[in-house]
Motif scaffolding. Structure first.
Motif, short mmCIF file in Angstrom:
data_model
loop_
_atom_site.label_atom_id
_atom_site.label_comp_id
_atom_site.label_asym_id
_atom_site.label_seq_id
_atom_site.Cartn_x
_atom_site.Cartn_y
_atom_site.Cartn_z
N THR A 214 18.60 8.90 -8.68
CA THR A 214 17.86 10.00 -8.07
C THR A 214 18.42 10.24 -6.68
N TYR A 215 18.92 11.44 -6.44
CA TYR A 215 19.56 11.81 -5.17
C TYR A 215 18.58 12.62 -4.33
N LYS A 216 18.34 12.17 -3.09
CA LYS A 216 17.40 12.86 -2.21
C LYS A 216 18.09 13.36 -0.95
N LEU B 237 29.19 19.16 -3.86
CA LEU B 237 29.12 20.61 -4.03
C LEU B 237 27.79 21.14 -3.49
N ILE B 238 26.71 20.42 -3.80
CA ILE B 238 25.40 20.83 -3.29
C ILE B 238 25.39 20.79 -1.77
N GLU B 239 25.96 19.73 -1.21
CA GLU B 239 26.00 19.60 0.25
C GLU B 239 26.75 20.76 0.89
N ASP B 240 27.91 21.10 0.32
CA ASP B 240 28.74 22.15 0.91
C ASP B 240 28.15 23.54 0.73
N LEU B 241 27.57 23.81 -0.44
CA LEU B 241 27.04 25.14 -0.71
C LEU B 241 25.74 25.43 0.05
N PHE B 242 24.93 24.38 0.25
CA PHE B 242 23.60 24.61 0.80
C PHE B 242 23.37 23.94 2.15
N GLY B 243 24.37 23.24 2.68
CA GLY B 243 24.24 22.66 4.01
C GLY B 243 23.26 21.52 4.10
N VAL B 244 22.97 20.86 2.98
CA VAL B 244 22.08 19.71 3.00
C VAL B 244 22.91 18.43 2.96
N SER B 245 22.26 17.31 3.25
CA SER B 245 22.93 16.02 3.14
C SER B 245 22.15 15.12 2.19
N ALA C 236 34.20 17.23 2.77
CA ALA C 236 33.48 16.65 1.63
C ALA C 236 34.30 15.58 0.93
N ASN C 237 35.63 15.76 0.93
CA ASN C 237 36.47 14.82 0.21
C ASN C 237 36.37 13.42 0.76
N SER C 238 36.35 13.30 2.09
CA SER C 238 36.29 11.97 2.68
C SER C 238 34.93 11.32 2.40
N TYR C 239 33.87 12.14 2.43
CA TYR C 239 32.54 11.60 2.16
C TYR C 239 32.43 11.21 0.69
N ALA C 240 32.97 12.05 -0.18
CA ALA C 240 32.90 11.76 -1.62
C ALA C 240 33.63 10.47 -1.94
N GLN C 241 34.73 10.22 -1.25
CA GLN C 241 35.48 8.99 -1.50
C GLN C 241 34.63 7.77 -1.19
N ASP C 242 33.84 7.85 -0.10
CA ASP C 242 32.95 6.73 0.22
C ASP C 242 31.96 6.51 -0.92
N ILE D 218 28.91 15.47 -8.28
CA ILE D 218 28.41 16.83 -8.14
C ILE D 218 27.78 17.07 -6.78
N PHE D 219 27.15 16.03 -6.22
CA PHE D 219 26.35 16.28 -5.02
C PHE D 219 27.14 16.77 -3.82
#
Length: 244
Positions: A212-214, A169-177, A77-83, A166-167
């Protein structure tokens, strides 16, 4: 979470996604065959293939001919969050400003909030409200309101110990992108309530930025409202003529 009008493949994808996140299908294991999934969910092979395509888009599985569908490790997640942080910098987001949370509770969206956020009136969302303040500054950069889909509201208990977007965290906890972020900016006047938080005069000018994040399922995971006093916001953009 599942609306009656949802495509069946989205329902199948959500069920499998939850089972992967919950460890029913751990990393390195294989999902059942397409035929087995067809029989389990009583759907067509096309529906199963569309569901598996969604899981691949979420970086949860990989599929190879004659090798089946394998559960794979998600990218860090860290590398993606940096982007994403670098994108937020380009959009003049208050990057580097620490969020101090003042309230964290479920709310029912009324008509006024629906107009500001684009969320459906009567729906319930986790509302997280606070201010962002840069280190060494006496006044907040902006007020921040986060509205998180109630299906992902479990992230609320992690926010006091979390800094940054925040997102992930959502990706990691729920496996969504999160595959799409839509941004709108509007000029607004500061309300008395915001004036006290921002330390500016009520009625003064401000910029309200709504994101708005989808998810890959087309579901709204989060809506963020940042309200910046006009004196503390600058948006910079460089455009170049394309030859040809």
């Amino acid at each position: 979470m599942t609306a009656p009008t949802d495509h069946r493949y989205l329902q199948v994808a959500r069920t499998l996604r939850k089972e992967i996140v919950d460890g029913i299908y751990p990393v390195g294991s294989q999902l059942p065959t397409e035929q087995q999934l067809c029989e389990r969910f009583a759907v067509s092979r096309y529906t199963v293939r569309e569901a598996l395509r969604r899981l691949r888009e979420d970086n949860l599985v990989s599929s190879r001919p004659r090798a089946g569908t394998l559960v794979v490790p998600r990218p860090a997640a860290n590398s993606y969050a940096q982007d994403v942080v670098s994108i937020n910098d380009l959009l003049a987001f208050a990057a580097g400003a620490q969020l101090t949370i003042e309230s964290n509770a479920m709310v029912t969206v009324d008509d006024e909030l629906a107009a500001r956020t684009g969320l459906q009136a009567g729906s319930q969302w986790l509302a997280v409200r606070g201010c962002r303040q840069a280190e060494g500054s006496d006044a907040p950069v902006c007020t921040t309101e986060l509205y998180i889909n109630r299906a992902f509201a479990a992230v609320g208990r992690l926010l006091q110990r979390h800094s940054g977007p925040i997102f992930p965290l959502i990706e990691d906890l729920f496996g969504v992108s999160i595959v799409e972020v839509h941004q709108e900016m509007a000029a607004v006047t500061v309300t008395p309530q915001l004036a006290e938080a921002l330390k500016v005069d009520a009625g003064s000018a401000a910029l309200e930025m709504r994101r708005t994040y989808k998810t890959s399922d087309g579901e709204v995971a989060q809506v963020t409202l940042n309200t910046h006093p006009s004196s503390r916001y600058r948006h910079s953009m460089t455009m170049r003529r394309v030859k040809g």
